[in-house]
Design a protein around this motif. Structure first.
Motif, PDB file in Angstrom:
ATOM      1  N   MET A 158     -40.038 -36.353  33.918  1.00 14.46           N
ATOM      2  CA  MET A 158     -39.969 -37.799  33.936  1.00 14.46           C
ATOM      3  C   MET A 158     -38.641 -38.205  33.328  1.00 14.46           C
ATOM      4  O   MET A 158     -38.237 -37.704  32.308  1.00 14.46           O
ATOM      5  CB  MET A 158     -41.146 -38.369  33.159  1.00 14.46           C
ATOM      6  N   GLN A 171     -41.107 -29.976  44.749  1.00 16.99           N
ATOM      7  CA  GLN A 171     -41.948 -30.450  43.648  1.00 16.99           C
ATOM      8  C   GLN A 171     -42.070 -31.966  43.617  1.00 16.99           C
ATOM      9  O   GLN A 171     -42.823 -32.510  42.825  1.00 16.99           O
ATOM     10  CB  GLN A 171     -41.379 -29.967  42.312  1.00 16.99           C
ATOM     11  N   ALA A 172     -41.330 -32.644  44.482  1.00 16.23           N
ATOM     12  CA  ALA A 172     -41.322 -34.110  44.481  1.00 16.23           C
ATOM     13  C   ALA A 172     -42.651 -34.655  44.987  1.00 16.23           C
ATOM     14  O   ALA A 172     -43.278 -34.086  45.874  1.00 16.23           O
ATOM     15  CB  ALA A 172     -40.182 -34.633  45.336  1.00 16.23           C
ATOM     16  N   ASP A 226     -41.292 -40.436  43.385  1.00 13.77           N
ATOM     17  CA  ASP A 226     -40.070 -39.790  42.905  1.00 13.77           C
ATOM     18  C   ASP A 226     -38.885 -40.212  43.766  1.00 13.77           C
ATOM     19  O   ASP A 226     -39.041 -40.621  44.918  1.00 13.77           O
ATOM     20  CB  ASP A 226     -40.220 -38.266  42.919  1.00 13.77           C
ATOM     21  N   ARG A 260     -37.736 -36.685  39.151  1.00 12.45           N
ATOM     22  CA  ARG A 260     -39.077 -37.129  38.762  1.00 12.45           C
ATOM     23  C   ARG A 260     -38.997 -38.511  38.135  1.00 12.45           C
ATOM     24  O   ARG A 260     -38.122 -38.783  37.328  1.00 12.45           O
ATOM     25  CB  ARG A 260     -39.670 -36.137  37.766  1.00 12.45           C
TER      26      ARG A 260
END
Length: 138
Positions: free
Chosen positions: A1, A90-91, A95, A137
């Motif tokens: 984040m 991983q998004a 995001d 992120r």
């Protein structure tokens, strides 16, 4: 984040409203371009406005290019605001992602399996997540 941000409890609704509001909006340098759209989505989800210092700084493609170059490029701008990039695989929804199209880097927002990007002349377009090369992120 990114940079100590926390998504609001109602972030999915806020993100949906942000994207819905952008659907009919025409592309406009300095107010509805890729950086301002990504910043608006982040603000909708977190309350943090990364675009505030850049409001009114440019109104043309040349002005945008000058500011982007001064700040180190699109990827550097996103990294400064959101922290280190993550692998695109991983998004997730909300995001911020980057794609290069026609030699130009653009920021967009993940809607799930696609990413929303404001473009000239079309306005908001959706491209597959797999076409993106970098992600952050939120």
């Amino acid at each position: 984040m990114g940079q100590g941000m926390k998504r609001r409890d109602d972030w999915p609704h806020q993100l949906a409203d942000c994207i819905k509001g952008a659907l009919e909006r025409p592309f406009c340098w300095g107010s509805f371009d890729c950086c301002f759209f990504a910043a608006a989505a982040v603000q909708a989800m977190t309350g943090v406005d990364f675009a505030a210092p850049y409001q009114g700084r440019y109104q043309t493609a040349i002005g945008a290019a000058r500011l982007i170059n001064k700040l180190g490029g699109v990827q550097a701008i996103a990294t400064a605001a959101l922290g280190l990039p993550i692998d695109v695989r991983q998004a997730g929804r909300g995001d911020v992602l980057m794609v290069t199209r026609d030699g130009q880097q653009s920021l967009g927002v993940c809607t799930g399996k696609s990413v929303a990007f404001p473009t000239l002349p079309a306005g908001l377009v959706f491209v597959p997540l797999t076409q993106c090369e970098c992600a952050w992120r939120v």
